[in-house]
Every structure is written in structure tokens, then in C-alpha cells.
Design a protein around this motif. Structure first.
Motif, PDB file in Angstrom:
ATOM      1  N   ALA A 103       0.802  -1.162  -0.243  1.00  0.00           N
ATOM      2  CA  ALA A 103      -0.132  -0.221   0.012  1.00  0.00           C
ATOM      3  C   ALA A 103       1.008   1.312   0.052  1.00  0.00           C
ATOM      4  CB  ALA A 103      -1.020  -0.098   1.258  1.00  0.00           C
ATOM      5  N   GLU A 104       2.025   1.028   0.672  1.00  0.00           N
ATOM      6  CA  GLU A 104       2.956   2.523   0.785  1.00  0.00           C
ATOM      7  C   GLU A 104       3.483   2.509  -0.554  1.00  0.00           C
ATOM      8  OE1 GLU A 104       3.362  -0.326   2.478  1.00  0.00           O
ATOM      9  OE2 GLU A 104       2.007   0.529   4.463  1.00  0.00           O
ATOM     10  N   GLU A 105       3.976   1.662  -1.321  1.00  0.00           N
ATOM     11  CA  GLU A 105       4.408   1.903  -2.663  1.00  0.00           C
ATOM     12  C   GLU A 105       3.416   2.492  -3.465  1.00  0.00           C
ATOM     13  OE1 GLU A 105       6.408  -1.780  -3.899  1.00  0.00           O
ATOM     14  OE2 GLU A 105       7.042  -0.774  -5.895  1.00  0.00           O
ATOM     15  N   ALA A 106       2.092   1.877  -3.573  1.00  0.00           N
ATOM     16  CA  ALA A 106       1.057   2.477  -4.491  1.00  0.00           C
ATOM     17  C   ALA A 106       0.825   3.740  -3.972  1.00  0.00           C
ATOM     18  CB  ALA A 106      -0.095   1.542  -4.243  1.00  0.00           C
ATOM     19  N   ASP A 107       0.834   4.144  -2.830  1.00  0.00           N
ATOM     20  CA  ASP A 107       0.467   5.492  -2.174  1.00  0.00           C
ATOM     21  C   ASP A 107       1.503   6.585  -3.076  1.00  0.00           C
ATOM     22  OD1 ASP A 107      -1.782   4.822  -0.869  1.00  0.00           O
ATOM     23  OD2 ASP A 107      -0.828   4.703   1.176  1.00  0.00           O
ATOM     24  N   PRO A 155      -7.442   5.604  -4.531  1.00  0.00           N
ATOM     25  CA  PRO A 155      -8.638   4.892  -4.203  1.00  0.00           C
ATOM     26  C   PRO A 155      -8.135   3.492  -3.873  1.00  0.00           C
ATOM     27  CG  PRO A 155      -8.713   5.978  -6.491  1.00  0.00           C
ATOM     28  CD  PRO A 155      -7.425   6.112  -5.873  1.00  0.00           C
ATOM     29  N   GLU A 156      -9.003   2.894  -2.980  1.00  0.00           N
ATOM     30  CA  GLU A 156      -8.433   1.411  -2.593  1.00  0.00           C
ATOM     31  C   GLU A 156      -8.503   0.501  -3.881  1.00  0.00           C
ATOM     32  OE1 GLU A 156     -10.759  -0.642   0.599  1.00  0.00           O
ATOM     33  OE2 GLU A 156      -9.908   1.143   1.855  1.00  0.00           O
ATOM     34  N   ASN A 157      -9.337   0.735  -4.870  1.00  0.00           N
ATOM     35  CA  ASN A 157      -9.295  -0.312  -5.767  1.00  0.00           C
ATOM     36  C   ASN A 157      -8.376   0.173  -6.943  1.00  0.00           C
ATOM     37  OD1 ASN A 157     -10.671   1.784  -7.026  1.00  0.00           O
ATOM     38  ND2 ASN A 157     -12.199   0.622  -7.961  1.00  0.00           N
ATOM     39  N   TRP A 158      -7.456   1.087  -6.626  1.00  0.00           N
ATOM     40  CA  TRP A 158      -6.404   1.295  -7.624  1.00  0.00           C
ATOM     41  C   TRP A 158      -5.080   1.104  -6.983  1.00  0.00           C
ATOM     42  CZ3 TRP A 158      -1.934   4.069  -8.856  1.00  0.00           C
ATOM     43  CH2 TRP A 158      -1.701   4.327 -10.112  1.00  0.00           C
ATOM     44  N   SER A 159      -4.274   0.073  -7.647  1.00  0.00           N
ATOM     45  CA  SER A 159      -2.792  -0.440  -7.045  1.00  0.00           C
ATOM     46  C   SER A 159      -1.936  -0.826  -8.204  1.00  0.00           C
ATOM     47  CB  SER A 159      -3.030  -0.998  -5.896  1.00  0.00           C
ATOM     48  OG  SER A 159      -1.891  -1.265  -5.029  1.00  0.00           O
ATOM     49  N   GLY A 160      -0.808  -1.546  -7.659  1.00  0.00           N
ATOM     50  CA  GLY A 160       0.159  -1.990  -8.666  1.00  0.00           C
ATOM     51  C   GLY A 160       0.157  -3.319  -8.457  1.00  0.00           C
ATOM     52  N   PHE A 161       0.813  -3.995  -9.548  1.00  0.00           N
ATOM     53  CA  PHE A 161       1.378  -5.318  -9.607  1.00  0.00           C
ATOM     54  C   PHE A 161       2.987  -5.520  -9.810  1.00  0.00           C
ATOM     55  CE2 PHE A 161      -3.179  -5.805 -10.692  1.00  0.00           C
ATOM     56  CZ  PHE A 161      -3.398  -6.839  -9.705  1.00  0.00           C
TER      57      PHE A 161
END
Ligand SMILES: Cc1cc2nc3c(=O)[nH]c(=O)nc-3n(C[C@H](O)[C@H](O)[C@H](O)COP(=O)(O)O)c2cc1C
Length: 200
Positions: A103-107, A155-161
Motif C-alpha cells: 500500500a505504501e508503494e502504491a500511495d 482509491p482502494e481499488n487502484w494499485s500496482g502489481f
């Protein structure tokens, strides 16, 4: 130990070297890559995404987790990536499994995006059907009003892989279609690459 580390990092460094060359020669999006996933029925499913990080930990990209690709990766994390640069006449194939970035990386990455892109991430129900563009524009306007001049959080549903490669293939154009293909295959202990050369 340092030698082993350097050998492990070699294909990741090569990806970054080729992207650096492509950055100097491509008209746009030198980090664009095709990302292949699969449907629950086993059909291939492919689209472009932008590579946002490449080191020995893997290859990172960001997206909407409720999108088609997000759902397909949740169901089956096996994926393949393809870079192709016309100006360099080169391609790189990469295969592996994805895991979620923290979550930290995506933030941190989300915070680096332009404000309009961050609003867009809230407003777009990526891959789902919309009645018309007006619906999307209304959603953008409503999120702009909601966030005002304040912070636009991720947004919670926006992140990375992060795709953890088990296979790389570096393809270079050679005259008369006698191309060069160098492969790196990860061993069972996931610590060493076996190198091979393939017929073109
Ligand atoms: C050059 C290029 C770069 C793109 N980069 C991204 C990206 O980084 N993340 C993303 O979600 N979509 C990106 N897209 C849009 C995707 O190709 C795709 O339309 C979208 O993610 C929905 O895909 P899906 O329905 O398979 O989930 C990009 C498209 C292009 C042409």
C-alpha cells in the motif's frame, strides 16, 4: 556473493539499458509494454500498460484492481509482458507471476501522478460499461467538487502489481532475419539464471 547478485540482476539491468536507449529514440511511451493475462476459460487477454519500475524485485505496473486485467490477475496471477521498440528493432519477452505491491508503494506512486489523473482514477470504473461519455464526465466533476483543493488520496481499488520474472528473452534484429535471441530461465531455487540462445 556480490558476483552472484550481479549475475541475478543482469537481465533486469538489460531491460533498463534497453529502455534508456528507447527513451532516446522512441516518439513516446518508451516504457509501454503489452501485458498478457488469461480469462477463467484460459483464453489469452492482452493490453498495453506502462512499466513503472524494474529492479531485481520485479517489474511494476499500476491499474484499477476491478478492471478486467485486475480480475483476471486475481484469478490467475500468471502473466507475460512484451516490450517492442520499432526504433531499436528489439523486443523483450518476460514471464512470471504477479504479486500486489505494498500500500505504501502504491500511495507513493499515486501521489506522484498529476491531479487530473488522480481524479480520473476515482471517476473511471475501468473496463465496465458506461451509458456514454457524459456519465464519466459527470463522475469527474463530482470528484473534483468532492476533493476541492484538498488532497486526492489513492482509491482502494487502484494499485500496482509486481511481476516476478522466471523467464526473459531478449530479441535483437539482425540482417536477413538472422535475429539474435538470448534467454534467461530461472532455476528451481529461484536464485540463478540459465542462459541459452534460440534459433531465430
Ligand atoms: C501506451 C498505453 C499505455 C497504457 N498504460 C496503462 C497503465 O499503465 N495502466 C492501465 O491500467 N491502463 C493502461 N493503458 C490502458 C490499457 O491498455 C487498457 O485499455 C485498460 O487498462 C483496460 O484494460 P483491461 O480492460 O484489460 O483491464 C494504456 C494504454 C496504452 C495504449
Amino acid at each position: 556473493m556480490a558476483e552472484k547478485r550481479a549475475a541475478f540482476e543482469a537481465p533486469f539491468n538489460m531491460v533498463n539499458d534497453w529502455i534508456a536507449e528507447a527513451t532516446a529514440s522512441e516518439a513516446n511511451d518508451p516504457t509501454a509494454m503489452a501485458l498478457a493475462t488469461s480469462t477463467p476459460d484460459g483464453f489469452p487477454s492482452v493490453r498495453m500498460v506502462l512499466m513503472k519500475g524494474c529492479d531485481a524485485e520485479g517489474i511494476v505496473f499500476y491499474t484499477n484492481l476491478d478492471s478486467r486485467k485486475g480480475n483476471e490477475l486475481a484469478e490467475n496471477p500468471k502473466a507475460a509482458i512484451l516490450f517492442h521498440w520499432k526504433t531499436l528493432r528489439r523486443q523483450i519477452r518476460i514471464e512470471g507471476e504477479v504479486e500486489a505491491v505494498s500500500a505504501e508503494e502504491a500511495d507513493a506512486y499515486f501521489a506522484s501522478r498529476p491531479r487530473a489523473s488522480r481524479i480520473g482514477a476515482w471517476a473511471s470504473k475501468q473496463s465496465r460499461e458506461m451509458q456514454g461519455r457524459f456519465e464519466f464526465e459527470a463522475a469527474i466533476a463530482s470528484y473534483m467538487a468532492k476533493f476541492g483543493a484538498g488532497d486526492v488520496p489513492r482509491p482502494e481499488n487502484w494499485s500496482g502489481f509486481r511481476l516476478k520474472p522466471t523467464y526473459f528473452e531478449f530479441w535483437r534484429d539482425r540482417k536477413f532475419r538472422l535475429h539474435e535471441r538470448i534467454t534467461y530461465k530461472l532455476d528451481d531455487e529461484a536464485s540463478n539464471w540459465a542462459l541459452a540462445e534460440l534459433y531465430p
